[in-house]
Design a protein around this motif. Structure first.
Motif, mmCIF file in Angstrom:
data_model
loop_
_atom_site.group_PDB
_atom_site.id
_atom_site.type_symbol
_atom_site.label_atom_id
_atom_site.label_comp_id
_atom_site.label_asym_id
_atom_site.label_seq_id
_atom_site.Cartn_x
_atom_site.Cartn_y
_atom_site.Cartn_z
ATOM 1 N N ARG A 98 0.824 -1.207 0.000
ATOM 2 C CA ARG A 98 0.000 0.000 0.000
ATOM 3 C C ARG A 98 0.859 1.259 0.000
ATOM 4 O O ARG A 98 0.550 2.239 0.658
ATOM 5 N N ALA A 99 1.973 1.239 -0.689
ATOM 6 C CA ALA A 99 2.871 2.392 -0.730
ATOM 7 C C ALA A 99 2.128 3.620 -1.237
ATOM 8 O O ALA A 99 1.432 3.573 -2.258
ATOM 9 N N GLY A 100 2.265 4.732 -0.502
ATOM 10 C CA GLY A 100 1.623 5.980 -0.874
ATOM 11 C C GLY A 100 0.386 6.293 -0.074
ATOM 12 O O GLY A 100 -0.091 7.430 -0.089
ATOM 13 N N ALA A 101 -0.170 5.304 0.628
ATOM 14 C CA ALA A 101 -1.366 5.557 1.443
ATOM 15 C C ALA A 101 -1.006 6.419 2.647
ATOM 16 O O ALA A 101 0.084 6.311 3.211
ATOM 17 N N ILE A 102 -1.924 7.286 3.043
ATOM 18 C CA ILE A 102 -1.686 8.210 4.157
ATOM 19 C C ILE A 102 -2.730 7.990 5.248
ATOM 20 O O ILE A 102 -3.759 7.337 5.038
ATOM 21 N N ASP A 103 -2.458 8.551 6.425
ATOM 22 C CA ASP A 103 -3.386 8.424 7.543
ATOM 23 C C ASP A 103 -4.617 9.302 7.314
ATOM 24 O O ASP A 103 -4.556 10.306 6.592
ATOM 25 N N ARG A 110 2.721 -4.086 -6.853
ATOM 26 C CA ARG A 110 1.556 -3.262 -7.144
ATOM 27 C C ARG A 110 1.983 -1.800 -7.160
ATOM 28 O O ARG A 110 2.879 -1.382 -6.427
ATOM 29 N N ARG A 111 1.320 -1.010 -7.990
ATOM 30 C CA ARG A 111 1.707 0.390 -8.130
ATOM 31 C C ARG A 111 1.349 1.190 -6.887
ATOM 32 O O ARG A 111 0.349 0.907 -6.201
ATOM 33 N N ALA A 112 2.186 2.168 -6.575
ATOM 34 C CA ALA A 112 1.910 3.055 -5.453
ATOM 35 C C ALA A 112 0.608 3.792 -5.695
ATOM 36 O O ALA A 112 0.239 4.080 -6.833
ATOM 37 N N TRP A 113 -0.079 4.148 -4.607
ATOM 38 C CA TRP A 113 -1.372 4.810 -4.727
ATOM 39 C C TRP A 113 -1.687 5.575 -3.453
ATOM 40 O O TRP A 113 -1.578 5.025 -2.354
ATOM 41 N N CYS A 114 -2.071 6.821 -3.609
ATOM 42 C CA CYS A 114 -2.568 7.629 -2.498
ATOM 43 C C CYS A 114 -4.070 7.829 -2.711
ATOM 44 O O CYS A 114 -4.468 8.488 -3.671
ATOM 45 N N PRO A 115 -4.923 7.272 -1.846
ATOM 46 C CA PRO A 115 -6.365 7.367 -2.069
ATOM 47 C C PRO A 115 -6.963 8.753 -1.833
ATOM 48 O O PRO A 115 -8.113 8.993 -2.230
ATOM 49 N N ASP A 116 -6.215 9.648 -1.163
ATOM 50 C CA ASP A 116 -6.829 10.864 -0.638
ATOM 51 C C ASP A 116 -6.205 12.140 -1.153
ATOM 52 O O ASP A 116 -4.976 12.262 -1.229
ATOM 53 N N VAL A 117 -7.063 13.107 -1.466
ATOM 54 C CA VAL A 117 -6.616 14.474 -1.761
ATOM 55 C C VAL A 117 -6.360 15.180 -0.439
ATOM 56 O O VAL A 117 -7.050 14.966 0.556
ATOM 57 N N PHE A 118 -5.335 16.018 -0.399
ATOM 58 C CA PHE A 118 -5.083 16.799 0.822
ATOM 59 C C PHE A 118 -4.531 18.159 0.452
ATOM 60 O O PHE A 118 -4.202 18.418 -0.695
#
Length: 416
Positions: free
Chosen positions: A186-191, A408-416
């Motif tokens: 889950r590389a790139g996911a944030i809190d 698996r490709r890095a992914w950040c689910p959230d805009v901030f």
């Protein structure tokens, strides 16, 4: 009168600051007292900068603490950057450069491993040492063409999908997301802080925010344990007495492949829904190939999303995971002198070390290119072909890809 750049001294300066943000993002020239009051609790004054021309704020910049997962599942602290704007009347005066320099210097002193942002415009941030580290995609699925059986009745393995209200999602969602974001792939996911959940479930609102209440569904495995959830809104439309609704997925989080498949199939089988918009997903998402006819998933957006700016290279490289044993000498160039230096990375599945060295480098690259490579989403071979990475021995770029690329490709689910 000379322009003054400073951190905000008190909340009395926030109305002018919010007006500048609103003008910079073309949301209007004014901000109501109600909206200012609603957004003030989110602002940490010590990490909020403004450029002032007299009493008028003409540029804005804000940072906040963030946690980000890196390949292998470790979590590192990031300096998250947001609300960056320069009023059109005050462009090309170095305001952003000065605010960015101040923020990155402070982040380095705090011990943040890197800085992060979601770039509204591609050309702006490379000159400050940021590189695009992950991409995001969105699909629209024509349900009728997809081949998904409209009689889908849920998972057949003892698991179940149940509708949930805002309160239930607020209870089970945070723990699910924390388990999701610290997974090894889950590389790139944030809190997601408590504020995120309050906004997502409509318990926190802002004036004229256009909020649309969402539907939620929770997937539970055969033991009754929550393993995923999905939230979606609906856009209503009737054509000749036939419902042509569009389901817009706001968030889909799954801890297991079974949960992911079941949640997508559930949304695709909701009565009256003719189209499903996926929301922001990783570019290698399973959704298209889950369909009997993958061509029913039309790609409507594919673009860079999360950008990283290295600040502590040894810490970054020690923290992430590597699939094989090996070493690499990197010569990182950084005009701002925040992340420059030459280091030897010695890594393997059991961990990594990264120490300063005077050895000849295998690769020379700018800090922004390391930001692009770090989460494993980009190829050193491709960057070398573009002249953005210099390989000093044959096979060095290929070896870097062996160490850095992820399944698996890095992914950040959230805009901030």
């Amino acid at each position: 009168m000379a322009l003054e750049i400073r951190r905000l001294a008190s909340s009395d300066e926030l109305p002018a600051w919010f007006r500048a943000v609103s003008a910079g993002f073309m949301h209007g020239a004014d901000v109501s007292e109600e909206e200012t009051a609603a957004r003030t609790p989110d602002i940490e004054l010590a990490r909020t900068q403004g450029a002032f021309d007299g009493s008028r704020c003409v540029a804005t910049f804000r940072t906040f603490a963030q946690e980000m997962t890196v390949p292998g599942g470790a979590v590192l602290p990031s300096c998250a950057i947001t609300n960056v704007s320069v009023t059109a009347t005050h462009r090309r005066r170095g305001l952003l450069t000065r605010m960015m320099g101040d923020a990155l210097t402070a982040a380095k002193k705090r011990g943040d491993a890197f800085a992060s942002l979601v770039s509204a415009e591609y050309p702006i941030y490379g000159r400050y040492g940021f590189g695009p580290a992950s991409w995001s995609a969105e699909w629209e699925v024509d349900v009728a063409r997809s081949g998904v059986d409209g009689r889908y009745a849920g998972p057949g393995d003892g698991a179940r999908v149940d509708l949930a209200d805002d309160g239930e999602l607020a209870r089970v969602g945070p723990a699910l997301h924390d388990r999701f974001r610290t997974g090894p792939h889950r590389a790139g996911a944030i809190d997601r802080p408590e504020r995120w959940w309050r906004i997502h479930t409509g318990r926190r609102r802002f004036p004229d925010d256009g909020f649309t209440p969402a539907f939620h569904a929770v997937y539970r495995d055969a033991r009754g344990e929550p393993q995923g959830f999905v939230s979606w809104t609906v856009r209503e439309r009737w054509e000749a007495k036939v419902p042509e609704y569009t389901a817009q997925v706001q968030c889909l989080t799954a801890l297991t492949p079974a949960a992911e498949r079941a949640l997508w199939l559930f949304v695709l089988s909701v009565d009256w829904v003719a189209r499903v918009r996926s929301g922001q997903r990783p570019p290698d998402d399973v959704l298209p190939l889950l369909l009997p006819d993958p061509r029913a998933a039309r790609l409507v957006s594919l673009a860079d999303f999360l950008w990283l700016r290295p600040l502590d290279v040894p810490r970054m490289l020690r923290a992430r995971g590597y699939p094989v044993e090996g070493s690499l000498v990197l010569d990182v160039r950084d005009a701002a002198k925040l992340a420059d230096g030459r280091c030897r990375l010695t890594a393997g599945p059991g961990g990594a070390t990264c120490e300063a060295t005077r050895e000849s480098p295998d690769l020379t690259l700018d800090a922004r290119e390391l930001g692009t490579l770090f989460l494993g989403d980009e190829s050193a071979v491709r960057l070398a072909a573009l002249g953005r990475v210099e390989a000093h021995r044959e096979g060095a770029a290929e070896w870097a890809d062996t160490l850095f690329r992820t399944p698996r490709r890095a992914w950040c689910p959230d805009v901030f």
